[in-house]
Structures are given as C-alpha cells and as structure tokens.
Design an enzyme around this catalytic site. Structure first.
Site, PDB file in Angstrom:
ATOM      1  CG  ASP A   1      -4.625 -11.035  35.119  1.00 35.27           C
ATOM      2  OD1 ASP A   1      -5.505 -11.880  34.891  1.00 35.27           O
ATOM      3  OD2 ASP A   1      -3.435 -11.327  35.362  1.00 35.27           O
TER       4      ASP A   1
ATOM      5  CG  ASN B   1      -8.042 -19.254  33.399  1.00 37.03           C
ATOM      6  OD1 ASN B   1      -8.961 -18.479  33.130  1.00 37.03           O
ATOM      7  ND2 ASN B   1      -7.216 -19.041  34.419  1.00 37.03           N
TER       8      ASN B   1
END
Lengths: 432, 341
Positions: free
Chosen positions: A308, A98
């Site tokens: 993450d 992303n």
C-alpha cells in the site's frame, strides 16, 4: 537482443521448486536457461553478473501501490515510484486508480503504460470499478482490460452499495478481472477506535468498519454462485476480517487477501505522539489485531504481502494529525521488514516469504510469466544477500516521498541487483 | 515447535513500542503525563510563591520576555488568565487568533509557529481545535509550547488549577503532593466526557495522587473504553449513585461544537445528569462542586448550584492565574533535559 547471465548464486524459486546453486541465462527479456554452475550451454557473449554468495529469486511483485500519476507528480511519478520499487527488489507493481483524473478509462490506463512514463519495471494498472470511483456507475471493464488493466477497485473509497458491489463482482467475473475491495468506511475518523483513540482525543474507526464490509462482500460472492468471481480484500487489518476470509475459503469461494507490513508490525500505540507517519487507512489496529495478522501470515491464510505504498509530500504530512492524508511509503522497506521479522524473528522459511512477495501475488492477479524463473517466463530476477543487516534511512529513498514510520529501523536483506525483463533496473553499486 | 499450535505466537518477539522525543523543550507543557510528581510540586509551590510576591517586583521575573498566545478557538478564562499571568511576570504578550490573522488565508500551524519564533516569541501558548496540534508546533518550532487545550485531548493547566483548587479546599495548606495525597478522595466527572480535554487531563493526573476518578454520563458522551484510559478510573452511569460517593463533583458542558452530528435529547439529559440543589443536598451535601467553564446555567447545573456555597467555580478561575504564572515562568526558565513521568 541482449543476454544476461547470473552466475554462481543460490537460486530460490518456490514456484518451480528450485533451491540450489544455479546459473541463469536471460535472453531477449525471458529466462532462457537454468543450469548447474558452469553448465549453461549458450551463455557466450552475455553480460555476466557474479552472484557468488548471494541469493537469486524471482523479482518481487507488489499488487498494491500508489504511483500517483497522472496528476500528483509532486508526491511520486511512475518513474520515481518504479525506481523505488526496483531498489526494493520489485520487478512488477500494480498501480491503484486514485489518480487525478481517476484511472477509470482506457485512455488513462494506456497513458500510464506509455514508454514516456519511464517505468523502471513492469507496471500493471488497476482500474477504477466505478466512474470517478464514486460508487455509482460501473466502468467498461472489457475496454479497461483490453487497455491493460489487471483488476478493478475503488481503493480508498469502499463500494458501499450492495447493488453496485454485486454488479461489479459479476461484471468483472465475465471479463476475467479480479475485484479488489478497500473494506473500510472512512468518514470523520483518523485512527483505530479503542482506548488509545479515546486517550488521544481522536475519533476512531472501529474494526467492524472493515470486517462488516468483508462479510457483506463474501455474502455477495456466495449469492452470485459463479466460480469466476474473485474477490480480493486489500490491506486486511483485523482478525475478524481474516476470520471471514478463512471461512469463505473453507466454503470454496475465490476470496483472497493481502496484508501490509505495517499491519503485522505496528499497533495504534504508534499514533501516541500524533505522528502522521502512523496515519493510514485502514489504521494501525490493536495489538490483538496485529497479532492476528502475524498468525494469519504464518498459517497461510494470507495470499500476499502488499505494501500500500502511498507517498505524500512532506508538507502534506506536516499538519495536524486529523488533517493529514492517509498512507506511508513501503516499496523500499517491504523486503527488509519481511526478512527481519517474518523470516528471522518468526521463522517463516525464506521460500515462503519470497512466495508471499512474488509467486502468490502473481497468481492472485493472473500475471502470466511473473513470479517464477521457469524457462520462458519473464527475466524478472532480484539478487540479494538475505542475511545482510542494514539501517533504513528515509532520506536516501528513491521514492519522492519520505513518509514512513520505519526511518532508522534495522532491515535484513540487501538487494544487489534487480533485473526487469533482462535489463538491470537497480544496481546497489550505482551502475544502473 | 509444534506447527499446529497457536500458543507459540505468544512467545514471538515483537517490534518495540514507539520512542518519544517529546517534549523537545524542557519548558513545554504538552500533557499532564509529561510531568513527574516532583515537577507538579514545583509548579504548585511556584504558583503560591508568585501569587504572594509583591506585584511591583514580580514583574521583573520575565521582564520584556516575549510570549505569544496562539488561539485557534475562542476562550475567555484560559486566554485571559494566561495573558494576565505572563504580564504579571513582566513578559510582553501578543495574541494571534485564527479569525484575525493569516491563518484565515491558509497559513499552516507550522508556518504560523515559525513566524512567531522569527518575531522573537520565546514561548507559545497554543489553543487548537485539533487534538495533538501542540506536538506538531513543538516539533516544528522547538520552542516551549504550553498546551492551552487541544481538541478533545488535554488541557493540562486546567487539571493543575483544578488540583490546586481541590488541595486548597480539602487539604488546606498542602504544598507538597505525593502518590497518597488524595487517597480516599473520589472525584466524579459528569457529562460530555468524550469531547472533554478537561476530563482527560484530570483523569490522567488526579489518580497519580491517589484519587479515585469516577466518570459519569450517557453512553453517547462516555464510551466504555474511557475506563481504560489509565489506572484509578471507573464508570458509573447512574448520576445519583455517583454523587453519593463523591468528594468532588466536576460538571462539564455539552460541547455542541464537537458533537459532529450526534443528537442529544436535552430534556432527558437534564433529567438524568443535571446537578440540582435538590440532588446535591440529598446525595452530596458536603461535596465540592467544580466546573471548568463556560457554564450553561440551567443545563448541566442549575443557577442555584453554580452560585451556591458548595461551588468552587470562581475559585478555580482564580487559581488559574497562579498556576499559569508558574507554568509560564517554567517555560522561559527551564533548563536541561525534559523530564517524563
């Protein structure tokens, strides 16, 4: 090429079954020899590191990080993100797509892998499953794999359409790639649904937003009847999703999952002062879900710990809770939190903690020669004191960003050196 | 340890819950939960004292002190009463609203707050459409911040003025409250509770004085989890059944601006939840009718009820000025460590 010898350390390599004092010789970026102390046959002329009193293990591997390049270098760069990773004991990270532009092409994948990016450790790009991660048209997985991608995902944008997800799983299986699903529907909500969200006047994401998507994906895997299909559930945060993964595995499906440290340590109560450092997606859940994450790690359902790592600039997080971006950093706190809580507090053996952070994630994404110290594998090693306690200070981060809820927390396990393919990528005494 | 048993998990030592550094400033009022009962008493008694004081000497209390009103949402009652309250104590006030300031140009709440502080503001009264915004403003400016309504979260001065209204009507002369002051009293809050900051502040404050709070509304506007917000809160979906138990009935407006796409059938809503003269006479003939305003006549209540003898709606507005005088005075004179409930 250069040689490096690590002498006198206690080597723990869960995948090779080593748990003893050993010397390790790394030559030309690969593990060349492991022998009892002083018994290496060919260590002449090698640079020597004295690991007496320390533990030596395969370098850690984080299969879920956001390095923000291309396009968002003000949050993190590949250079700063991998420097942070090396400081945290990591020798390989898998980078989410992303970015700006989205990594949905071989060109972006190759750009990320170019030497000019200055990566301190190995970076494995994960490519977008669909064009622009819009969930509509599949990318060319064969070309992405040839360029260096190790998996596909639309992380941050769950693939909601059944047909697109089915095609993604089938197409990825044909070229031998895993599909990583971010199973969380994100619209209009900023924390876990429940009594805390009600009290805080924030709109909530119900746990079912995760588990129903995991269940849907498992149904698609079942229907495909293709043993090559691999579904990996990213940052699992609910007991219901874990239960679905557990059942899928009992049914013989190749379904794996990861859990992030914040999801086994924190709950939605941490949002109570509107700290944007407690805002991520999936959100911090209820105490029951947090407990389910701990249980799932201890009983072995969880395949990997992944951070993450999601750096954001300070000004982006210094806004109203609803307007803040999701995510926290994680690379420099993962080891310290895992050893402090999973190992010291909850008695998960050190070898199993290290395996969840190295051998298992390597196996999960098929990263050959990583996560092990077997002779011939990459010279990816980290040397640490597993008992040392220290206080984490976000201001001393190597990451560009400081968005962490763990500032000031007590950590256990201090990294002394991180060695990536035979090169010292991190030296706690500053000689790297 | 038995390796197969899960009960061992329950004995696990877990990381501690988060600490709170809030409020940073002892003059701030972010949430009713930040107030001890002693502090509530102090506010109530100062409200009365300031209300009774000669206006010609009252304006020396905060003479020429600077108070900023920062409003990201429209407001009639709250804004005017805070402004009148601050001026009644002699303070200079300035109003910054999101539609006529640099907020329109993209200035953040942090920068707007720092700018007001640099201009000499000694306290900021904030109304904001995002829940939690006063926490951000207080953390970044460290000034006393008065929460004048944040998103769907809290509206602490409204709960305090509602408390003063209830005390005046039901317990005349009560100056000091304790954990039992409102025991035996049932306050029913009716309507769009999901989106209501007034409901949250009241449900978190009134039970601490012994009141029972009954929440009443349809499932879309009143989720089951609302009952878990604190002690002394229960749900009753049937309006008539709720009315029968009520000493006080607090009606709420449907907040069209926060519905986020939710569809409400207004005819059905009115049939189930509108407070009519008939309902009131039959089921709660002596209950006090309250409403934080703005009222929508003919929707949540009829005009007759709004103007009727049981209505305390305009008294609430009047109490607002007194409570806000006390809270503004506290903002600019509080010293020492902020107390927490």
């Amino acid at each position: 090429m250069t040689s490096l010898v690590i002498r006198g350390g206690h080597v723990i390599d869960p995948s090779a079954g080593i748990d003893a004092l050993k010397d390790i010789l790394i030559r030309d970026g690969r593990v060349a020899e492991i022998a009892s102390p002083g018994k290496l046959k060919s260590a002449n002329g090698a640079q020597a590191l004295d690991a007496t009193g320390l533990t030596v293990a395969p370098g850690l591997i984080d299969i879920h990080v956001h390095l923000r390049e291309p396009g968002q270098g003000y949050k993190e760069t590949i250079a700063t993100g991998t420097a942070a990773a090396a400081a945290g004991g990591f020798t390989a990270v898998a980078a989410m797509p992303n970015t700006t532009p989205v990594n949905d092409s071989p060109e972006v994948t190759r750009w990320m892998l170019a030497p000019e990016r200055g990566a301190a450790i190995r970076v494995y790009p994960i490519a977008a499953a669909t064009r622009g991660s819009k969930g509509e048209a599949l990318n060319d997985f064969a070309a992405l794999k040839a360029a260096g991608a190790v998996a596909v995902t639309d992380d941050g944008h769950p693939i909601l359409k059944d047909g697109i997800m089915r095609e993604t799983l089938a197409a990825a299986a044909r070229v031998g790639l895993s599909v990583i699903q971010h199973a969380e529907d994100t619209l209009g909500a900023s924390m876990n649904a429940g009594p805390v969200a009600f009290k805080l006047g924030l709109r909530g994401m119900p746990p079912e937003a995760e588990s129903s998507l995991v269940e849907r994906d498992i149904r698609l895997v079942t229907e495909l009847r293709d043993a090559r299909v691999h579904l990996h559930v990213a940052h699992t945060s609910t007991g219901a999703a874990i239960a679905a993964v557990r059942q899928a595995r009992r049914n013989g499906l190749r379904v794996t999952c990861e859990v992030a440290p914040h999801h086994f340590l924190l709950t939605d109560e941490h949002v109570s002062q509107y700290s944007t450092h407690a805002k991520m997606n999936p959100p911090l859940r209820s105490a029951a879900d947090r407990d389910a994450m701990i249980e799932a790690i201890l009983d072995g359902v969880v395949d990997a710990i992944a951070t993450d790592h999601a750096p954001h600039a300070t000004h982006e997080k210094e806004v109203e809770f609803e307007n803040a971006p999701n995510g926290i950093t994680g690379l420099e706190t993962a080891l310290g939190l895992c050893l402090r809580w999973l190992h010291k507090e909850w008695k998960l053996p050190l070898g199993r903690v290290l395996s969840l952070l190295s051998a298992q994630p390597a196996a999960l994404l098929g990263l050959k020669g990583r996560g092990t110290l077997a002779v011939g594998s990459f010279g990816d090693v980290f040397v640490f004191d597993p008992k040392a306690e220290w206080t984490y200070r976000a201001a001393e981060n190597r990451s560009k960003s400081r968005n962490t809820p763990f500032d000031g927390w007590t950590m256990q396990g201090k990294v002394r050196w991180t060695i990536s393919e035979g090169r010292i990528a991190y030296d706690s005494q500053g000689n790297a | 340890m038995n390796s197969t048993a899960t009960p061992a998990r329950r004995q696990l030592h877990l990381p501690p819950p988060p600490d709170s550094a809030f409020p940073y400033n002892p003059g701030s009022l972010l949430s009713v939960q930040d107030l001890t009962l002693e502090q509530v008493n102090r506010i109530l008694s100062r409200a009365t004292a300031l209300e009774q004081r000669d206006p010609l000497t009252r304006d020396r209390i905060l003479a020429k002190r600077r108070v900023a009103l920062l409003f990201y949402e429209s407001s009639t009652r709250t804004r005017t009463s805070f402004e009148l309250a601050a001026k009644a104590l002699g303070a200079d006030t300035t109003l910054v609203s999101s539609l006529s300031s640099s907020i329109e140009k993209g200035e953040t709440l942090k920068d707007t707050g720092l700018t007001l502080r640099a201009l000499g503001a000694e306290a900021i009264i904030l109304r904001h459409n995002s829940s939690g915004a006063p926490w951000l403003l207080e953390e970044t400016t460290r000034l006393p911040v008065l929460n004048a309504g944040d998103g769907m979260h809290e509206h602490p001065t409204q709960a305090l003025l509602d408390l003063r209204t209830i005390l005046t009507r039901l317990n005349p002369g009560a100056e000091q409250v304790s954990a039992g002051t409102l025991s035996g009293i049932t306050v029913t809050i009716v309507g769009d509770i999901l989106h209501s900051r007034v409901a949250r502040s009241n449900m978190l404050l009134l039970p601490r004085l012994g009141a029972r709070v009954v929440l009443c509304g349809p499932r879309e506007l009143l989720p089951d989890v609302a009952a878990l917000a604190g002690p002394g809160i229960s749900l009753e979906r049937d309006f008539d059944a709720a009315l029968r138990q009520s000493t006080v009935v607090m009606m709420l407006r449907i907040q069209a601006e926060r519905l986020a796409g939710m569809q409400i059938d207004l005819q059905q809503y009115k049939a189930s939840y509108q407070l009519t003269g008939q309902r009131l006479a039959a089921l709660a003939p002596s209950a006090l009718v309250m409403h934080p305003g703005p009222i929508i006549r003919g929707l949540e209540l009829t005009a007759g009820v709004a103007d009727g003898r049981q209505s305390a709606i305009l008294e609430q507005v009047r109490h607002g000025v007194a409570i806000r005088m006390a809270v503004v005075e506290r903002a600019l004179t509080a010293t020492g460590k902020a107390g927490r409930a």
